[in-house]
Design an enzyme around this catalytic site. Structure first.
Site, mmCIF file in Angstrom:
data_model
loop_
_atom_site.group_PDB
_atom_site.id
_atom_site.type_symbol
_atom_site.label_atom_id
_atom_site.label_comp_id
_atom_site.label_asym_id
_atom_site.label_seq_id
_atom_site.Cartn_x
_atom_site.Cartn_y
_atom_site.Cartn_z
ATOM 1 N N CYS A 72 5.401 6.734 -0.499
ATOM 2 C CA CYS A 72 5.580 5.939 -1.709
ATOM 3 C C CYS A 72 6.671 6.551 -2.599
ATOM 4 O O CYS A 72 7.847 6.515 -2.277
ATOM 5 C CB CYS A 72 4.256 5.773 -2.433
ATOM 6 N N HIS A 112 0.517 3.708 1.473
ATOM 7 C CA HIS A 112 -0.322 4.918 1.431
ATOM 8 C C HIS A 112 -1.198 5.002 2.680
ATOM 9 O O HIS A 112 -2.202 4.284 2.792
ATOM 10 C CB HIS A 112 -1.198 4.903 0.174
ATOM 11 N N GLU A 134 -3.185 7.386 3.448
ATOM 12 C CA GLU A 134 -4.393 8.178 3.199
ATOM 13 C C GLU A 134 -5.570 7.353 2.703
ATOM 14 O O GLU A 134 -6.714 7.819 2.736
ATOM 15 C CB GLU A 134 -4.087 9.304 2.191
#
Length: 507
Positions: free
Chosen positions: A78, A165, A167
């Site tokens: 990002c 993202h 994660e």
């Protein structure tokens, strides 16, 4: 040293989540502020640049040096991707369409980072800027309907940027992407397991401490207990443990925990210092003053007991990784760390070196290591409990009578959670004695008594938390038991606040 991944933190709310996902893949990683200059030794296998609430288009945005680009595998996430694009010849502009939430990968190219990622796989976006033009000598490797450059690679380099993202759970194949980067690209062997950690920690303690003596204050909590047992495995009777009864523990806790410690073979002494703490807390109502008073008395009691041991060189502490991260933010040292973290001031006062065997572990990892070294479940499964104990769950001044009242309430709450098989579904629970009284009716009599608040949250490491939706029938039973059995309480409320914006504790 172990293989490691360096995460440079630009201030994202997800930075710790990146670390947790990497740890779950049995790869060791460390979080450092964005301005940290990584030492690219053989142990460092790759670097990840986190997201950020900032915009790379502003003059004061966090940058740090990018001189490691091209020397080691790098993944920008990002903001990290946008920073590389902006600084290395591309262009970042405001998004025409807000890019928040779920998106689908509509175009994808064959690339080591994206191995196993399927077309139309869902990803999670969270940014107001977008990469309008990629830097020279880069290739776009993935797009969505609204983000042309969702992922890219610098040609002939192990350097990637992604605008989503991996994660977060909403990126459905995010773990696969991280595994591609860690294993296939960085060459990590995924051998960072609890068993390896125990072996490494015990070996390191032996080498560092040798035949020196270590003194350590135990609290009954998971962190200090795991740290003590690791040190004990390394140096055995040269570890001297001190367990202080500050009069602010849960009902019967001191006796139960002290017995558990003795059964583990720990070299431990107990100190009854309840009255000293009560005297120091007399008339104090400010939370920070209460914390400081408790910390001061603990240091005095601990120091007096430790002086009975000759030639102590080390102070053992149960510091865990969130404590370390919290002490260094992306903007420099954090403004305030609660005064009860560990035993601040002891190393300086006693001229001791500090030994922190679990300061690289998150809370859930501490428990996994605890199981590896056979820490009893009655300690291992305990909910976190604040260092100042019930002092910060009694709003206002502290008296032995208030402590006894709250201990009864807390005991009913915790025991009922266990009886209903809800205890292990809750990360942390407790009761708060409120500084208000309310009108009630018991039989034919009007009462004017205390109110208590029950708090139960679900969390992974305490950095964020959500309130637990306990069954109404359970709450009704708890309320009934507390009011009927604890003289002085006539009202029970339940806290339905999440963290953020609230905190887990009230003070």
């Amino acid at each position: 040293m172990h293989q490691k991944i360096i995460i440079l933190d630009f201030g994202s709310q997800y930075t710790q989540l990146i670390a947790r996902k990497i740890r779950e893949l049995n790869v060791y990683c460390e979080i450092h502020p964005y301005y940290h200059e990584p030492n690219l030794d053989a142990d460092v296998k790759g670097i990840i640049l986190s997201g950020s609430p900032a915009s790379v288009r502003t003059e004061d945005c966090p940058k740090g040096g990018l001189n490691y680009i091209g020397k080691i595998p790098v993944l920008g996430v990002c903001y990290g991707a946008q920073l590389m694009a902006q600084e290395l010849g591309g262009e970042v502009a405001p998004s025409k369409i807000r890019e928040y939430g779920r998106a689908l990968i509509t175009e994808i190219k064959d690339n080591p980072l994206l191995k196993g990622i399927e077309k139309n796989s869902q990803v999670w976006m969270s940014h107001a800027d977008t990469i309008l033009h990629l830097p020279p000598n880069t290739t776009c490797i993935a797009s969505t309907d609204t983000v042309a450059n969702a992922a890219f690679q610098f040609n002939n380099q192990q350097t990637w940027g992604i605008q989503f993202h991996p994660e977060v759970a909403h990126t459905l194949q995010g773990v696969q992407l991280l595994k591609n980067f860690l294993v296939d690209i960085c060459g990590c062997t995924q051998d960072w397991t609890p068993a390896h950690y125990v072996n490494d920690a015990v070996t390191e303690i032996k080498a560092k401490v040798g035949d020196d003596k270590v003194v350590m204050g135990l609290s009954g909590g998971v962190d200090s207990s795991v740290a003590a047992l690791l040190i004990h495995q390394a140096i055995h009777k040269n570890l001297y443990c001190i367990f202080v009864d500050n009069g602010l523990l849960r009902k019967n806790e001191w006796d139960e925990v002290f017995d558990s410690y003795k059964n583990l073979g720990l070299n431990i002494v107990g100190v009854d210092a309840k009255q000293l703490f009560y005297d120091a807390l007399k008339d104090l109502t400010d939370p920070e003053q209460k914390r400081k008073a408790i910390g001061r008395v603990f240091i005095e009691v601990f120091d007096a007991e430790a002086k009975k041991i000759e030639n102590v060189k080390w102070l053992g502490q149960g510091t865990i990784y969130p404590d370390v991260i919290e002490s260094v933010s992306v903007k420099g040292p954090s403004a305030t760390i609660k005064s009860h973290h560990n035993v601040g001031g002891l190393p300086e006062k006693m001229a001791l070196k500090v030994l922190e065997p679990i300061n690289t572990l998150f809370k859930d990892e501490v428990r996994r290591v605890g199981r590896q070294i056979n820490l009893p479940e009655n300690i291992l499964g305990r909910h976190p409990f604040p260092g100042p104990g019930l002092a910060i769950r009694i709003l206002g001044d502290i008296t032995p009578e208030k402590v006894a009242l709250l201990q009864e309430v807390d005991s009913i709450f915790i025991n009922c959670l266990k009886e209903a098989n809800l205890y292990n579904e809750v990360w942390q629970a407790g009761a708060i004695l409120l500084p208000v009284k309310s009108v009630g009716v018991m039989g034919d009599e009007r009462t004017y008594e205390n109110a208590v608040c029950l708090r139960a949250v679900q969390s992974t490491d305490g950095m964020t938390a959500d309130w637990v939706h306990l069954p109404y029938e359970f709450l009704a039973n708890i309320s009934n038991q507390i009011i009927n059995r604890v003289k002085g309480i006539n009202r029970v409320v339940y806290d339905i606040s999440s963290k953020p914006p609230a905190t887990i504790e009230w003070e």
